[in-house]
Scaffold this motif. Structure first.
Motif, mmCIF file in Angstrom:
data_model
loop_
_atom_site.group_PDB
_atom_site.id
_atom_site.type_symbol
_atom_site.label_atom_id
_atom_site.label_comp_id
_atom_site.label_asym_id
_atom_site.label_seq_id
_atom_site.Cartn_x
_atom_site.Cartn_y
_atom_site.Cartn_z
ATOM 1 N N MET A 299 -10.570 -6.695 16.213
ATOM 2 C CA MET A 299 -9.440 -5.845 15.846
ATOM 3 C C MET A 299 -8.762 -6.441 14.618
ATOM 4 S SD MET A 299 -9.609 -3.403 17.990
ATOM 5 C CE MET A 299 -8.051 -2.548 17.676
ATOM 6 N N VAL A 300 -8.491 -5.583 13.612
ATOM 7 C CA VAL A 300 -7.980 -6.075 12.338
ATOM 8 C C VAL A 300 -6.701 -5.342 11.935
ATOM 9 C CG1 VAL A 300 -10.282 -6.723 11.536
ATOM 10 C CG2 VAL A 300 -9.403 -4.432 11.018
ATOM 11 N N PRO A 301 -5.864 -5.961 11.099
ATOM 12 C CA PRO A 301 -4.678 -5.280 10.585
ATOM 13 C C PRO A 301 -5.089 -4.068 9.747
ATOM 14 C CG PRO A 301 -4.607 -7.641 10.112
ATOM 15 C CD PRO A 301 -5.980 -7.335 10.585
ATOM 16 N N HIS A 302 -4.224 -3.065 9.722
ATOM 17 C CA HIS A 302 -4.518 -1.853 8.955
ATOM 18 C C HIS A 302 -3.292 -1.487 8.111
ATOM 19 C CE1 HIS A 302 -6.130 2.581 8.978
ATOM 20 N NE2 HIS A 302 -6.196 1.997 7.791
ATOM 21 N N TRP A 303 -3.272 -2.046 6.925
ATOM 22 C CA TRP A 303 -2.189 -1.790 5.956
ATOM 23 C C TRP A 303 -2.735 -0.887 4.861
ATOM 24 C CZ3 TRP A 303 -1.736 -3.095 0.692
ATOM 25 C CH2 TRP A 303 -0.464 -3.018 0.139
ATOM 26 N N VAL A 304 -1.979 0.141 4.492
ATOM 27 C CA VAL A 304 -2.420 1.053 3.434
ATOM 28 C C VAL A 304 -1.385 1.065 2.312
ATOM 29 C CG1 VAL A 304 -3.842 2.503 4.930
ATOM 30 C CG2 VAL A 304 -1.427 3.041 4.655
ATOM 31 N N ARG A 305 -1.877 1.130 1.080
ATOM 32 C CA ARG A 305 -1.015 1.000 -0.090
ATOM 33 C C ARG A 305 -0.149 2.236 -0.345
ATOM 34 N NH1 ARG A 305 -0.836 -2.580 -3.819
ATOM 35 N NH2 ARG A 305 -2.713 -3.539 -2.972
ATOM 36 N N GLY A 306 -0.698 3.411 -0.088
ATOM 37 C CA GLY A 306 0.060 4.621 -0.381
ATOM 38 C C GLY A 306 -0.028 4.994 -1.851
ATOM 39 N N GLU A 307 0.905 5.822 -2.294
ATOM 40 C CA GLU A 307 0.876 6.308 -3.679
ATOM 41 C C GLU A 307 1.106 5.170 -4.670
ATOM 42 O OE1 GLU A 307 5.567 7.724 -3.922
ATOM 43 O OE2 GLU A 307 4.017 9.139 -3.244
ATOM 44 N N LYS B 176 18.753 -4.632 -15.004
ATOM 45 C CA LYS B 176 18.353 -4.104 -13.708
ATOM 46 C C LYS B 176 16.856 -3.778 -13.705
ATOM 47 C CE LYS B 176 22.817 -2.257 -12.267
ATOM 48 N NZ LYS B 176 23.552 -1.057 -11.773
ATOM 49 N N PHE B 177 16.328 -3.613 -12.494
ATOM 50 C CA PHE B 177 14.908 -3.294 -12.334
ATOM 51 C C PHE B 177 14.770 -2.188 -11.303
ATOM 52 C CE2 PHE B 177 10.491 -3.827 -11.049
ATOM 53 C CZ PHE B 177 9.858 -4.183 -12.230
ATOM 54 N N PHE B 178 13.854 -1.258 -11.557
ATOM 55 C CA PHE B 178 13.555 -0.185 -10.616
ATOM 56 C C PHE B 178 12.178 -0.421 -10.008
ATOM 57 C CE2 PHE B 178 11.208 3.812 -9.942
ATOM 58 C CZ PHE B 178 11.975 4.383 -8.934
ATOM 59 N N LEU B 179 12.099 -0.405 -8.685
ATOM 60 C CA LEU B 179 10.831 -0.576 -7.972
ATOM 61 C C LEU B 179 10.670 0.549 -6.965
ATOM 62 C CD1 LEU B 179 8.300 -2.279 -7.189
ATOM 63 C CD2 LEU B 179 9.751 -3.426 -5.493
ATOM 64 N N LYS B 180 9.477 1.152 -6.999
ATOM 65 C CA LYS B 180 9.159 2.182 -6.016
ATOM 66 C C LYS B 180 7.754 1.949 -5.479
ATOM 67 C CE LYS B 180 8.682 7.188 -5.427
ATOM 68 N NZ LYS B 180 8.693 8.500 -6.119
ATOM 69 N N GLN B 181 7.644 1.787 -4.172
ATOM 70 C CA GLN B 181 6.342 1.629 -3.521
ATOM 71 C C GLN B 181 6.495 2.076 -2.067
ATOM 72 O OE1 GLN B 181 5.770 -2.660 -4.112
ATOM 73 N NE2 GLN B 181 6.327 -3.040 -1.980
ATOM 74 N N ASN B 182 5.427 2.657 -1.527
ATOM 75 C CA ASN B 182 5.526 3.188 -0.170
ATOM 76 C C ASN B 182 4.288 2.896 0.674
ATOM 77 O OD1 ASN B 182 8.159 4.766 0.204
ATOM 78 N ND2 ASN B 182 7.461 5.418 -1.818
ATOM 79 N N PRO B 183 3.946 1.625 0.837
ATOM 80 C CA PRO B 183 2.843 1.270 1.739
ATOM 81 C C PRO B 183 3.265 1.407 3.193
ATOM 82 C CG PRO B 183 3.876 -0.705 0.902
ATOM 83 C CD PRO B 183 4.554 0.442 0.211
ATOM 84 N N GLN B 184 2.274 1.388 4.083
ATOM 85 C CA GLN B 184 2.539 1.460 5.517
ATOM 86 C C GLN B 184 1.646 0.472 6.268
ATOM 87 O OE1 GLN B 184 2.809 5.509 7.379
ATOM 88 N NE2 GLN B 184 2.029 6.157 5.379
ATOM 89 N N THR B 185 2.158 -0.041 7.367
ATOM 90 C CA THR B 185 1.341 -0.827 8.282
ATOM 91 C C THR B 185 1.065 0.034 9.505
ATOM 92 O OG1 THR B 185 2.247 -2.938 7.525
ATOM 93 C CG2 THR B 185 1.202 -2.912 9.689
ATOM 94 N N LEU B 186 -0.192 0.385 9.704
ATOM 95 C CA LEU B 186 -0.620 1.224 10.813
ATOM 96 C C LEU B 186 -1.067 0.349 11.986
ATOM 97 C CD1 LEU B 186 -2.692 3.800 8.719
ATOM 98 C CD2 LEU B 186 -0.297 3.963 9.426
ATOM 99 N N PRO B 187 -1.305 0.933 13.159
ATOM 100 C CA PRO B 187 -1.800 0.128 14.288
ATOM 101 C C PRO B 187 -3.122 -0.563 13.946
ATOM 102 C CG PRO B 187 -1.056 2.286 15.049
ATOM 103 C CD PRO B 187 -1.033 2.335 13.546
ATOM 104 N N ASP B 188 -3.354 -1.711 14.559
ATOM 105 C CA ASP B 188 -4.605 -2.442 14.340
ATOM 106 C C ASP B 188 -5.811 -1.519 14.548
ATOM 107 O OD1 ASP B 188 -3.130 -4.666 13.865
ATOM 108 O OD2 ASP B 188 -3.790 -5.794 15.623
ATOM 109 N N ALA B 189 -6.859 -1.768 13.771
ATOM 110 C CA ALA B 189 -8.064 -0.940 13.814
ATOM 111 C C ALA B 189 -9.257 -1.766 14.294
ATOM 112 C CB ALA B 189 -8.349 -0.368 12.431
ATOM 113 N N LYS B 190 -10.224 -1.079 14.893
ATOM 114 C CA LYS B 190 -11.446 -1.756 15.333
ATOM 115 C C LYS B 190 -12.400 -1.909 14.163
ATOM 116 C CE LYS B 190 -14.487 0.372 17.987
ATOM 117 N NZ LYS B 190 -15.111 0.947 19.213
ATOM 118 N N SER B 191 -12.921 -3.117 13.987
ATOM 119 C CA SER B 191 -13.921 -3.360 12.956
ATOM 120 C C SER B 191 -14.934 -4.365 13.503
ATOM 121 C CB SER B 191 -13.270 -3.873 11.665
ATOM 122 O OG SER B 191 -14.213 -3.888 10.609
#
Length: 461
Positions: free
Chosen positions: A89-97, A245-260
């Protein structure tokens, strides 16, 4: 006494002759291994497919699953004694847009810079974050500034990798703490986000991702890498305009662990099958590039070791396994699972070799193990030096094979050490693509691993 002396002298002469004969045989076999590796393009074409047809293989992704199926099929083609997978079982992080980063001056236009989310980071929300940015060089500097100066601001960690180190891995080790712990330390004092200078000795526009950590005792704040060119530009602007100043926009997500799965291919030893030699790389990669050098190269080199044994009809005395580990980049779950299963089965791993430093020209091996084992491997240096393997001695084995140390202090953990000068230009970046691979350098790495595996199989440790 004279008769005894003559007998002893005769035995010594005979022993020396046998040693010389064995060395001649070993030298011939190693030459054949290299000749076959350099003459056959199979590992290069395998890497082409893995890199360009499958691409980046972040744990939990569709591409990672495709890579598992592909590597299993490739090893099955070799007619090995056994090919199997090991569930993990492995972590499942996705970067998004795609992420956005902009320098926001008091007056004038915003200036876009290249940024990317660090692996495991939380998002900023759809609207992003705009805040004053403060440049620091170290984690200690954050603590010195304190909450009064940091609360509500973005911290910009801008400590470059030290260019004076000949080993770029030493330079990396001296700078990577800001990537791994920067968000934790900044959050302690109320920062709203962190921007980390990319772990790269070159100046370019590629931001380099990589794993970062959170601490449950402090807030989780967004963490992003900025390209080295972007870091230089931002630093100059801050000198001219404090309070920027600095503007940062990011929207990754951590999903439930996945089987690999880990993928394992094996040639059973003919004389000491219970003594196991592992050779491997990690199948997962970051998602920005194609994972060609990190670590597609190590995977196809490990498969090539088994192919070379089969092609030359070498019947190893000890069992040889090629392991494609899953999840080295953001969790090491594959390496931990393999060691756990090995312990449960009471397996005896005498040595493990990992290729995870790029597919560049090999220079030698770093060995983490008992002094007696290091000495024995160094005694094979004369056989390996004709192929450019001059640096053989104490060193670092590898992330995936590291957990085997808990099973046995006697296991020799061995890292293939290629020329490291170009590695961090592409490490964890979109520039880690197949076109950066040289076919002969890749083959030389496979030949180096096969030669050492052959010697370990013949003589053990």
């Amino acid at each position: 006494m004279k008769i005894f002396s003559k007998i002893l002298a005769g035995l010594l002469v005979a022993g020396t002759a046998l040693v010389a004969e064995a060395q001649q045989t070993d030298s011939l076999i190693i030459r054949k291994l290299y000749s076959e590796a350099l003459s056959n393009r199979s590992s290069y074409e395998q890497l082409r497919h893995l890199s360009t047809r499958i691409g980046g293989r972040l744990s939990g992704s569709v591409q990672a699953a495709q890579a598992v199926n592909w590597s299993k099929a490739e090893m099955e083609k070799l007619g090995l004694d056994r090919v199997y997978v090991q569930e993990v079982m492995v972590p499942h992080w996705v970067r998004g847009e795609k992420e956005e980063g902009k320098i926001v001056p008091v007056k004038g236009k915003k200036v876009a810079v290249s940024v990317c989310a660090l692996g495991g980071s939380v998002g900023t929300g759809k609207k992003g974050i705009t805040a004053e940015i403060i440049e620091v060089k170290s984690l200690a500097e954050v603590a010195k500034l304190g909450k009064e100066k940091i609360a509500g601001k973005i911290i910009f960690f801008n400590r470059a990798m030290e260019p004076s180190h000949v080993s770029t891995f030493h330079a990396y080790g001296g700078a990577v703490d800001q990537r791994s712990r920067g968000a934790i330390e900044a959050a302690k004092y109320g920062a709203v986000a962190v921007i980390i200078r990319s772990m790269n000795l070159a100046l370019d526009d590629y931001p380099h991702t990589g794993a970062m950590r959170y601490d449950e005792t402090v807030a989780k704040i967004p963490a992003a890498a900025i390209s080295t060119n972007g870091a230089e530009f931002l630093s100059h602007r801050l000198k001219d305009e404090p309070g920027l100043k600095f503007f940062l926009k990011q929207n990754p997500q951590t999903l439930p662990d996945a089987k690999s799965h880990n993928v394992i291919g094996e040639i059973k030893g003919t004389e000491n099958p219970d003594e196991i030699i592992v050779v491997g790389g990690h199948l997962d990669s970051w998602d920005l590039g194609q994972g060609a050098h990190d670590d597609g190269a190590g995977c196809v080199q490990a498969i090539e070791v088994l192919r070379l044994m089969k092609a030359l009809q070498i019947k190893p005395k000890r069992t040889i396994r090629a392991v494609m580990y899953m999840n080295e980049e953001n969790g090491v779950r594959g390496g931990l699972k393999y060691a756990e299963e090995a312990k449960t089965l009471n397996e005896n791993h005498i040595a493990a070799i990992e290729s995870d430093a790029g597919g560049f020209t090999p220079r030698g091996f770093g060995i983490d193990g008992p002094a007696k084992h290091i000495k024995q491997i160094q005694e094979w240096k004369k056989l390996l030096e004709p192929y450019g393997l001059h640096d053989i001695g104490p060193g670092y084995g590898g992330v995936d094979i590291g957990p085997l140390r808990k099973n046995s202090p006697e296991t020799a953990l061995i890292g293939l050490e290629p020329d490291s000068q170009r590695y961090f230009e592409i490490h964890h970046a979109a520039s880690d693509t197949f076109d950066k691979i040289n076919q002969r350098e890749l083959a030389l790495g496979a030949g180096a691993m096969a030669a050492l595996v052959y010697l370990l199989s013949e003589y053990g440790l």
